[in-house]
Design a protein around this motif. Structure first.
Motif, short mmCIF file in Angstrom:
data_model
loop_
_atom_site.label_atom_id
_atom_site.label_comp_id
_atom_site.label_asym_id
_atom_site.label_seq_id
_atom_site.Cartn_x
_atom_site.Cartn_y
_atom_site.Cartn_z
N PHE A 38 0.82 -1.20 0.00
CA PHE A 38 0.00 0.00 0.00
C PHE A 38 0.86 1.25 0.00
O PHE A 38 1.84 1.35 0.71
CB PHE A 38 -0.94 0.01 1.21
CG PHE A 38 -2.03 -0.99 1.08
CD1 PHE A 38 -3.05 -0.80 0.17
CD2 PHE A 38 -2.03 -2.13 1.85
CE1 PHE A 38 -4.06 -1.72 0.02
CE2 PHE A 38 -3.03 -3.07 1.71
CZ PHE A 38 -4.05 -2.87 0.80
N ASP A 39 0.45 2.17 -0.83
CA ASP A 39 1.07 3.49 -0.86
C ASP A 39 0.40 4.28 0.26
O ASP A 39 -0.74 4.07 0.58
CB ASP A 39 0.77 4.09 -2.24
CG ASP A 39 1.29 5.50 -2.38
OD1 ASP A 39 1.61 6.12 -1.37
OD2 ASP A 39 1.35 5.98 -3.52
N ASP A 40 1.13 5.18 0.87
CA ASP A 40 0.57 5.84 2.03
C ASP A 40 -0.39 6.96 1.68
O ASP A 40 -1.28 7.28 2.45
CB ASP A 40 1.69 6.40 2.90
CG ASP A 40 2.53 5.29 3.48
OD1 ASP A 40 1.97 4.19 3.64
OD2 ASP A 40 3.69 5.52 3.77
N LYS A 41 -0.20 7.54 0.49
CA LYS A 41 -0.86 8.82 0.26
C LYS A 41 -2.35 8.71 -0.10
O LYS A 41 -3.09 9.63 0.10
CB LYS A 41 -0.13 9.58 -0.85
CG LYS A 41 1.37 9.69 -0.65
CD LYS A 41 1.71 10.68 0.44
CE LYS A 41 3.20 10.77 0.67
NZ LYS A 41 3.71 9.61 1.43
N LEU A 42 -2.71 7.58 -0.69
CA LEU A 42 -4.08 7.45 -1.22
C LEU A 42 -4.97 6.63 -0.28
O LEU A 42 -4.49 5.76 0.42
CB LEU A 42 -4.03 6.74 -2.57
CG LEU A 42 -3.55 7.52 -3.76
CD1 LEU A 42 -3.36 6.59 -4.94
CD2 LEU A 42 -4.52 8.63 -4.13
N PRO A 43 -6.29 6.91 -0.33
CA PRO A 43 -7.21 6.03 0.39
C PRO A 43 -7.05 4.59 -0.11
O PRO A 43 -6.77 4.37 -1.30
CB PRO A 43 -8.58 6.57 0.02
CG PRO A 43 -8.36 7.99 -0.33
CD PRO A 43 -6.99 8.05 -0.93
N ILE A 44 -7.23 3.65 0.78
CA ILE A 44 -6.96 2.25 0.42
C ILE A 44 -7.91 1.75 -0.66
O ILE A 44 -7.52 1.00 -1.54
CB ILE A 44 -7.01 1.38 1.69
CG1 ILE A 44 -5.81 1.71 2.57
CG2 ILE A 44 -6.98 -0.10 1.34
CD1 ILE A 44 -5.84 1.08 3.93
N TYR A 45 -9.18 2.22 -0.63
CA TYR A 45 -10.11 1.69 -1.62
C TYR A 45 -9.69 2.09 -3.03
O TYR A 45 -9.85 1.31 -3.98
CB TYR A 45 -11.56 2.13 -1.30
CG TYR A 45 -11.94 3.53 -1.72
CD1 TYR A 45 -12.52 3.76 -2.96
CD2 TYR A 45 -11.72 4.62 -0.88
CE1 TYR A 45 -12.88 5.04 -3.34
CE2 TYR A 45 -12.07 5.89 -1.25
CZ TYR A 45 -12.65 6.10 -2.49
OH TYR A 45 -12.98 7.37 -2.88
N ILE A 46 -9.12 3.26 -3.19
CA ILE A 46 -8.65 3.69 -4.52
C ILE A 46 -7.45 2.84 -4.95
O ILE A 46 -7.32 2.45 -6.11
CB ILE A 46 -8.27 5.20 -4.50
CG1 ILE A 46 -9.54 6.03 -4.28
CG2 ILE A 46 -7.57 5.61 -5.79
CD1 ILE A 46 -9.32 7.51 -4.25
#
Lengths: 232, 167
Positions: B50-58
Protein backbone atom coordinates in the motif's frame (compact mmCIF):
# COMPACT_ATOMS: atom_id res chain seq x y z
CA UNK A 1 -27.42 1.07 11.86
CA UNK A 2 -27.56 2.19 15.45
CA UNK A 3 -24.85 2.83 17.95
CA UNK A 4 -23.64 -0.22 19.78
CA UNK A 5 -21.57 1.80 22.20
CA UNK A 6 -22.34 5.25 23.56
CA UNK A 7 -19.88 7.01 25.81
CA UNK A 8 -20.89 10.34 27.29
CA UNK A 9 -18.65 12.69 29.27
CA UNK A 10 -16.53 9.89 30.63
CA UNK A 11 -13.86 10.76 33.22
CA UNK A 12 -11.63 8.59 35.33
CA UNK A 13 -9.25 9.83 37.97
CA UNK A 14 -6.57 7.87 39.74
CA UNK A 15 -6.32 10.03 42.86
CA UNK A 16 -5.21 13.34 41.38
CA UNK A 17 -4.19 12.02 37.98
CA UNK A 18 -6.76 12.29 35.22
CA UNK A 19 -6.65 9.16 33.07
CA UNK A 20 -9.75 10.05 31.07
CA UNK A 21 -11.12 13.53 30.80
CA UNK A 22 -14.72 14.16 29.69
CA UNK A 23 -14.52 11.73 26.78
CA UNK A 24 -17.51 11.17 24.47
CA UNK A 25 -17.61 8.61 21.69
CA UNK A 26 -20.21 6.61 19.75
CA UNK A 27 -19.45 3.37 17.99
CA UNK A 28 -21.79 2.09 15.28
CA UNK A 29 -22.50 -1.57 14.97
CA UNK A 30 -20.57 -3.32 12.19
CA UNK A 31 -17.55 -1.03 12.49
CA UNK A 32 -13.93 -1.67 13.35
CA UNK A 33 -12.62 1.16 15.45
CA UNK A 34 -8.96 1.75 16.15
CA UNK A 35 -8.09 3.55 19.36
CA UNK A 36 -4.63 4.95 18.87
CA UNK A 37 -2.39 6.64 21.32
CA UNK A 38 0.99 6.40 23.01
CA UNK A 39 1.51 4.59 26.29
CA UNK A 40 -0.37 6.22 29.13
CA UNK A 41 -2.90 7.96 26.89
CA UNK A 42 -5.85 6.23 28.55
CA UNK A 43 -6.53 3.43 26.06
CA UNK A 44 -6.49 0.63 28.56
CA UNK A 45 -8.39 2.64 31.17
CA UNK A 46 -11.16 3.25 28.62
CA UNK A 47 -11.30 -0.44 27.79
CA UNK A 48 -11.34 -1.49 31.40
CA UNK A 49 -14.36 0.72 31.97
CA UNK A 50 -16.12 -0.76 28.93
CA UNK A 51 -15.47 -4.26 30.22
CA UNK A 52 -16.52 -3.45 33.78
CA UNK A 53 -13.09 -3.97 35.33
CA UNK A 54 -12.96 -0.36 36.46
CA UNK A 55 -15.66 2.10 37.45
CA UNK A 56 -15.70 5.56 35.95
CA UNK A 57 -15.42 8.63 38.15
CA UNK A 58 -17.92 10.54 36.04
CA UNK A 59 -20.00 10.09 32.89
CA UNK A 60 -22.06 7.35 31.31
CA UNK A 61 -21.40 4.28 29.19
CA UNK A 62 -24.05 2.31 27.33
CA UNK A 63 -23.38 -0.88 25.45
CA UNK A 64 -26.31 -2.13 23.38
CA UNK A 65 -28.45 0.27 25.42
CA UNK A 66 -27.41 -1.10 28.81
CA UNK A 67 -25.16 0.15 31.57
CA UNK A 68 -22.00 -1.89 32.02
CA UNK A 69 -22.97 -4.96 34.05
CA UNK A 70 -23.90 -8.61 33.78
CA UNK A 71 -25.69 -8.19 30.46
CA UNK A 72 -22.95 -6.21 28.75
CA UNK A 73 -20.32 -8.68 29.95
CA UNK A 74 -22.28 -11.44 28.22
CA UNK A 75 -22.07 -9.68 24.85
CA UNK A 76 -18.53 -8.29 25.07
CA UNK A 77 -15.55 -10.48 24.24
CA UNK A 78 -12.36 -9.00 25.61
CA UNK A 79 -8.72 -9.68 24.80
CA UNK A 80 -6.61 -8.22 27.62
CA UNK A 81 -3.13 -6.93 26.92
CA UNK A 82 -1.56 -9.84 28.76
CA UNK A 83 -2.02 -13.60 28.91
CA UNK A 84 -5.12 -14.45 30.95
CA UNK A 85 -4.76 -18.24 31.08
CA UNK A 86 -3.24 -20.31 33.86
CA UNK A 87 0.10 -21.94 33.29
CA UNK A 88 -1.05 -25.36 34.49
CA UNK A 89 -3.65 -25.53 31.72
CA UNK A 90 -3.44 -27.29 28.40
CA UNK A 91 -5.16 -25.70 25.41
CA UNK A 92 -7.94 -28.23 25.87
CA UNK A 93 -8.43 -27.04 29.47
CA UNK A 94 -8.54 -23.46 28.26
CA UNK A 95 -11.29 -24.39 25.79
CA UNK A 96 -13.33 -26.05 28.55
CA UNK A 97 -12.74 -23.05 30.78
CA UNK A 98 -14.15 -20.74 28.13
CA UNK A 99 -17.06 -23.04 27.38
CA UNK A 100 -18.04 -23.07 31.05
CA UNK A 101 -17.79 -19.33 31.37
CA UNK A 102 -19.46 -18.12 28.19
CA UNK A 103 -22.66 -19.51 26.73
CA UNK A 104 -21.88 -17.90 23.37
CA UNK A 105 -18.61 -19.82 22.98
CA UNK A 106 -18.68 -21.53 19.59
CA UNK A 107 -16.54 -24.63 19.91
CA UNK A 108 -16.69 -25.36 16.21
CA UNK A 109 -15.31 -21.97 15.33
CA UNK A 110 -12.70 -22.39 18.05
CA UNK A 111 -11.47 -25.68 16.57
CA UNK A 112 -11.19 -24.12 13.12
CA UNK A 113 -9.26 -21.15 14.44
CA UNK A 114 -6.99 -23.40 16.45
CA UNK A 115 -6.26 -25.33 13.30
CA UNK A 116 -5.64 -22.11 11.38
CA UNK A 117 -3.22 -20.96 14.08
CA UNK A 118 -1.49 -24.37 13.95
CA UNK A 119 -1.99 -25.00 17.64
CA UNK A 120 -2.70 -28.42 19.15
CA UNK A 121 -5.12 -29.09 21.97
CA UNK A 122 -2.63 -31.07 24.01
CA UNK A 123 -0.08 -28.24 24.15
CA UNK A 124 0.61 -26.82 27.58
CA UNK A 125 0.14 -23.10 28.17
CA UNK A 126 3.47 -22.96 30.00
CA UNK A 127 5.31 -24.25 26.93
CA UNK A 128 3.85 -21.74 24.46
CA UNK A 129 5.93 -18.90 23.08
CA UNK A 130 4.71 -15.36 23.36
CA UNK A 131 3.35 -15.38 19.81
CA UNK A 132 1.60 -18.72 20.29
CA UNK A 133 0.07 -17.49 23.52
CA UNK A 134 -1.21 -14.40 21.79
CA UNK A 135 -2.72 -16.59 19.07
CA UNK A 136 -4.40 -18.85 21.60
CA UNK A 137 -5.86 -15.95 23.55
CA UNK A 138 -7.18 -14.42 20.35
CA UNK A 139 -8.61 -17.78 19.26
CA UNK A 140 -10.66 -17.98 22.44
CA UNK A 141 -11.81 -14.39 22.27
CA UNK A 142 -12.86 -14.62 18.60
CA UNK A 143 -14.64 -17.93 19.17
CA UNK A 144 -17.34 -16.23 21.15
CA UNK A 145 -20.37 -15.02 19.19
CA UNK A 146 -20.21 -11.61 20.79
CA UNK A 147 -21.69 -8.29 19.72
CA UNK A 148 -18.61 -6.35 20.68
CA UNK A 149 -15.01 -7.52 20.51
CA UNK A 150 -12.46 -5.50 22.40
CA UNK A 151 -8.86 -6.28 21.55
CA UNK A 152 -6.21 -4.57 23.63
CA UNK A 153 -2.88 -4.54 21.76
CA UNK A 154 -3.53 -7.80 19.88
CA UNK A 155 -0.22 -7.85 17.97
CA UNK A 156 2.18 -6.35 20.49
CA UNK A 157 5.41 -8.28 20.73
CA UNK A 158 4.83 -10.96 18.09
CA UNK A 159 6.90 -11.60 14.98
CA UNK A 160 5.70 -10.43 11.55
CA UNK A 161 4.50 -13.86 10.44
CA UNK A 162 2.40 -14.35 13.56
CA UNK A 163 1.20 -10.80 13.10
CA UNK A 164 -0.14 -11.58 9.62
CA UNK A 165 -1.81 -14.68 10.98
CA UNK A 166 -3.50 -12.70 13.71
CA UNK A 167 -4.67 -10.02 11.28
CA UNK A 168 -6.09 -12.77 9.05
CA UNK A 169 -7.97 -14.30 11.95
CA UNK A 170 -9.43 -10.93 12.87
CA UNK A 171 -10.56 -10.21 9.31
CA UNK A 172 -12.01 -13.66 8.74
CA UNK A 173 -13.99 -13.67 11.93
CA UNK A 174 -15.28 -10.16 11.87
CA UNK A 175 -18.88 -9.87 10.73
CA UNK A 176 -21.23 -7.04 9.94
CA UNK A 177 -23.44 -7.59 12.95
CA UNK A 178 -20.70 -7.06 15.51
CA UNK A 179 -18.27 -4.26 16.22
CA UNK A 180 -14.65 -4.30 17.15
CA UNK A 181 -12.55 -1.96 19.22
CA UNK A 182 -8.82 -2.41 18.76
CA UNK A 183 -6.18 -0.45 20.63
CA UNK A 184 -2.68 -0.29 19.28
CA UNK A 185 0.35 1.85 18.87
CA UNK A 186 1.54 -0.33 15.97
CA UNK A 187 -0.50 1.76 13.59
CA UNK A 188 1.26 0.84 10.37
CA UNK A 189 0.52 -2.86 10.72
CA UNK A 190 -3.13 -2.45 11.57
CA UNK A 191 -4.37 0.66 9.84
CA UNK A 192 -5.89 -1.11 6.85
CA UNK A 193 -8.29 -2.83 9.24
CA UNK A 194 -9.97 0.24 10.64
CA UNK A 195 -13.23 1.88 9.58
CA UNK A 196 -12.85 4.60 12.15
CA UNK A 197 -9.89 5.83 14.14
CA UNK A 198 -9.71 7.72 17.41
CA UNK A 199 -6.52 9.44 18.50
CA UNK A 200 -6.22 9.60 22.26
CA UNK A 201 -3.83 11.75 24.28
CA UNK A 202 -3.83 12.28 28.01
CA UNK A 203 -7.37 10.99 28.29
CA UNK A 204 -8.81 13.25 25.62
CA UNK A 205 -9.75 12.70 22.00
CA UNK A 206 -7.40 14.69 19.78
CA UNK A 207 -8.85 13.59 16.48
CA UNK A 208 -11.37 11.07 15.27
CA UNK A 209 -12.96 10.13 11.99
CA UNK A 210 -13.39 7.72 9.13
CA UNK A 211 -9.98 6.29 8.25
CA UNK A 212 -10.40 6.62 4.46
CA UNK A 213 -11.75 10.15 4.77
CA UNK A 214 -8.76 11.15 6.90
CA UNK A 215 -6.36 9.66 4.35
CA UNK A 216 -8.12 11.52 1.56
CA UNK A 217 -8.31 14.81 3.45
CA UNK A 218 -4.71 14.85 4.67
CA UNK A 219 -3.08 12.91 1.84
CA UNK A 220 -1.34 10.82 4.45
CA UNK A 221 -1.58 7.38 5.92
CA UNK A 222 -3.03 6.98 9.39
CA UNK A 223 0.45 6.04 10.52
CA UNK A 224 1.83 9.36 9.26
CA UNK A 225 -1.05 11.26 10.82
CA UNK A 226 -0.31 9.46 14.08
CA UNK A 227 3.32 10.58 13.94
CA UNK A 228 2.26 14.12 13.13
CA UNK A 229 -0.27 14.26 15.94
CA UNK A 230 1.91 12.69 18.59
CA UNK A 231 5.35 13.69 17.35
CA UNK A 232 7.24 16.30 19.28
CA UNK B 1 21.96 -29.77 54.22
CA UNK B 2 19.95 -26.71 53.44
CA UNK B 3 22.59 -25.55 51.03
CA UNK B 4 22.51 -28.82 49.14
CA UNK B 5 18.76 -28.64 48.73
CA UNK B 6 18.98 -25.18 47.31
CA UNK B 7 21.51 -26.24 44.70
CA UNK B 8 19.42 -29.13 43.45
CA UNK B 9 16.37 -26.92 43.27
CA UNK B 10 18.29 -24.36 41.25
CA UNK B 11 19.47 -27.08 38.94
CA UNK B 12 15.92 -28.27 38.43
CA UNK B 13 14.72 -24.79 37.60
CA UNK B 14 17.46 -24.22 35.08
CA UNK B 15 16.79 -27.62 33.50
CA UNK B 16 13.16 -26.80 33.22
CA UNK B 17 13.94 -23.44 31.74
CA UNK B 18 16.21 -25.09 29.20
CA UNK B 19 13.56 -27.65 28.31
CA UNK B 20 10.85 -25.07 27.85
CA UNK B 21 13.18 -22.91 25.84
CA UNK B 22 14.13 -25.67 23.42
CA UNK B 23 10.51 -26.70 22.81
CA UNK B 24 9.67 -23.08 22.25
CA UNK B 25 12.30 -22.35 19.67
CA UNK B 26 11.68 -25.69 17.96
CA UNK B 27 7.99 -24.94 17.56
CA UNK B 28 8.67 -21.43 16.41
CA UNK B 29 11.10 -22.66 13.80
CA UNK B 30 8.71 -25.30 12.45
CA UNK B 31 5.95 -22.74 12.44
CA UNK B 32 8.10 -20.26 10.60
CA UNK B 33 8.99 -22.72 7.87
CA UNK B 34 5.44 -23.97 7.44
CA UNK B 35 3.97 -20.52 7.25
CA UNK B 36 6.69 -19.34 4.91
CA UNK B 37 5.83 -22.23 2.60
CA UNK B 38 2.07 -21.74 2.74
CA UNK B 39 2.43 -18.00 2.42
CA UNK B 40 3.72 -18.22 -1.14
CA UNK B 41 0.99 -20.70 -2.03
CA UNK B 42 -1.80 -18.39 -1.06
CA UNK B 43 -0.35 -15.22 -2.42
CA UNK B 44 1.36 -16.66 -5.45
CA UNK B 45 4.51 -14.99 -4.19
CA UNK B 46 3.00 -11.58 -4.68
CA UNK B 47 1.59 -9.16 -2.19
CA UNK B 48 0.08 -5.76 -2.66
CA UNK B 49 2.04 -2.95 -1.12
CA UNK B 50 0.00 0.00 0.00
CA UNK B 51 1.07 3.49 -0.86
CA UNK B 52 0.57 5.84 2.03
CA UNK B 53 -0.86 8.82 0.26
CA UNK B 54 -4.08 7.45 -1.22
CA UNK B 55 -7.21 6.03 0.39
CA UNK B 56 -6.96 2.25 0.42
CA UNK B 57 -10.11 1.69 -1.62
CA UNK B 58 -8.65 3.69 -4.52
CA UNK B 59 -5.42 1.70 -4.33
CA UNK B 60 -7.36 -1.55 -4.53
CA UNK B 61 -9.34 -0.14 -7.46
CA UNK B 62 -6.09 0.60 -9.30
CA UNK B 63 -4.77 -2.82 -8.43
CA UNK B 64 -7.83 -4.48 -9.99
CA UNK B 65 -7.83 -2.13 -12.98
CA UNK B 66 -4.22 -3.07 -13.69
CA UNK B 67 -5.13 -6.74 -13.63
CA UNK B 68 -8.00 -6.13 -16.04
CA UNK B 69 -5.90 -4.05 -18.45
CA UNK B 70 -2.98 -6.49 -18.43
CA UNK B 71 -5.35 -9.35 -19.20
CA UNK B 72 -4.65 -11.15 -15.95
CA UNK B 73 -8.37 -10.89 -15.31
CA UNK B 74 -10.54 -11.18 -18.43
CA UNK B 75 -13.90 -9.65 -19.25
CA UNK B 76 -16.65 -11.77 -17.70
CA UNK B 77 -14.36 -13.21 -15.00
CA UNK B 78 -15.63 -13.38 -11.45
CA UNK B 79 -13.77 -11.28 -8.90
CA UNK B 80 -12.92 -12.84 -5.54
CA UNK B 81 -15.58 -12.37 -2.87
CA UNK B 82 -15.28 -9.37 -0.60
CA UNK B 83 -14.19 -11.60 2.23
CA UNK B 84 -11.61 -13.47 0.16
CA UNK B 85 -10.01 -10.29 -1.11
CA UNK B 86 -10.06 -8.57 2.26
CA UNK B 87 -8.38 -11.56 3.79
CA UNK B 88 -5.81 -11.73 0.99
CA UNK B 89 -4.94 -8.04 1.15
CA UNK B 90 -5.47 -7.80 4.92
CA UNK B 91 -7.87 -4.91 4.77
CA UNK B 92 -11.24 -4.25 6.33
CA UNK B 93 -14.08 -5.97 4.38
CA UNK B 94 -15.97 -2.66 4.31
CA UNK B 95 -13.08 -1.17 2.34
CA UNK B 96 -13.23 -3.92 -0.29
CA UNK B 97 -17.00 -3.50 -0.42
CA UNK B 98 -16.47 0.15 -1.19
CA UNK B 99 -13.89 -0.71 -3.87
CA UNK B 100 -16.42 -2.93 -5.64
CA UNK B 101 -19.11 -0.27 -5.38
CA UNK B 102 -16.85 2.34 -6.93
CA UNK B 103 -15.76 -0.02 -9.72
CA UNK B 104 -19.42 -0.68 -10.38
CA UNK B 105 -20.09 3.04 -10.55
CA UNK B 106 -17.34 3.32 -13.15
CA UNK B 107 -19.08 0.52 -15.08
CA UNK B 108 -16.07 -1.77 -14.93
CA UNK B 109 -17.76 -4.50 -12.95
CA UNK B 110 -21.30 -5.61 -12.25
CA UNK B 111 -22.84 -7.53 -9.39
CA UNK B 112 -25.22 -10.41 -9.81
CA UNK B 113 -27.29 -11.06 -6.76
CA UNK B 114 -26.15 -14.19 -5.00
CA UNK B 115 -23.53 -14.88 -7.66
CA UNK B 116 -20.79 -12.36 -7.03
CA UNK B 117 -19.06 -9.51 -8.79
CA UNK B 118 -17.96 -9.87 -12.42
CA UNK B 119 -15.74 -7.89 -14.78
CA UNK B 120 -17.63 -6.24 -17.61
CA UNK B 121 -17.38 -7.99 -20.99
CA UNK B 122 -17.47 -4.81 -23.06
CA UNK B 123 -14.04 -4.73 -24.74
CA UNK B 124 -14.52 -1.07 -25.69
CA UNK B 125 -14.67 -0.01 -22.04
CA UNK B 126 -11.60 -2.07 -21.21
CA UNK B 127 -9.74 -0.58 -24.16
CA UNK B 128 -10.61 2.92 -22.96
CA UNK B 129 -9.45 2.04 -19.49
CA UNK B 130 -6.15 0.87 -20.89
CA UNK B 131 -5.75 4.10 -22.81
CA UNK B 132 -6.55 6.31 -19.84
CA UNK B 133 -4.20 4.39 -17.54
CA UNK B 134 -1.41 4.71 -20.12
CA UNK B 135 -2.10 8.42 -20.44
CA UNK B 136 -1.87 8.83 -16.65
CA UNK B 137 1.55 7.22 -16.60
CA UNK B 138 2.80 9.24 -19.57
CA UNK B 139 1.55 12.51 -18.12
CA UNK B 140 3.25 11.77 -14.83
CA UNK B 141 6.46 10.89 -16.58
CA UNK B 142 6.46 13.99 -18.75
CA UNK B 143 5.73 16.37 -15.91
CA UNK B 144 8.55 14.86 -13.86
CA UNK B 145 10.96 15.09 -16.80
CA UNK B 146 9.99 18.71 -17.30
CA UNK B 147 10.67 19.36 -13.63
CA UNK B 148 14.17 18.04 -14.30
CA UNK B 149 14.45 20.58 -17.13
CA UNK B 150 14.04 18.32 -20.18
CA UNK B 151 12.29 19.43 -23.36
CA UNK B 152 10.05 17.17 -25.43
CA UNK B 153 12.74 16.67 -28.02
CA UNK B 154 15.28 15.52 -25.44
CA UNK B 155 12.73 13.23 -23.79
CA UNK B 156 12.08 11.53 -27.12
CA UNK B 157 15.81 11.12 -27.70
CA UNK B 158 16.27 9.48 -24.33
CA UNK B 159 13.44 7.07 -25.02
CA UNK B 160 14.82 6.14 -28.44
CA UNK B 161 18.27 5.64 -26.92
CA UNK B 162 16.77 3.37 -24.34
CA UNK B 163 14.97 1.40 -26.98
CA UNK B 164 18.21 0.87 -28.90
CA UNK B 165 19.94 -0.41 -25.75
CA UNK B 166 17.15 -2.89 -25.12
CA UNK B 167 17.39 -4.20 -28.64
Amino acid sequence: MGNLVEIKGLSKNYLSKKALNNLSLDIESGKVVGILGPNGSGKTTLIKILTGLLRQSKGEVFIDGHNVGVYTKSIVSYLPDRNFLYNWMTIDDAFKFYKDFYSDFDENRGEKLLDFMKLEKNMKISSLSKGMNEKLNLTLVLSRRAKLYILDEPIAGVDPVARDKILDAIINNYNESSSMIITTHLVRDMESLFDEVVFLREGEILLKGNAEALREEKGKSIDEIYKEVFGE
Amino acid sequence: MIFKKKVSLNLMISMEAFFVFSIDTGCALVYYIVSALTYNDIHGGEKMEFDDKLPIYIQIMNYIKKKIVSGEINGGDKLPSVRELSSELKVNPNTVQRTYQELERENLVFTQRGMGTFVIEDTEIIKNLKKSMALDIVNNFISEMKELGFEYKEIVEIILDNKKKEE
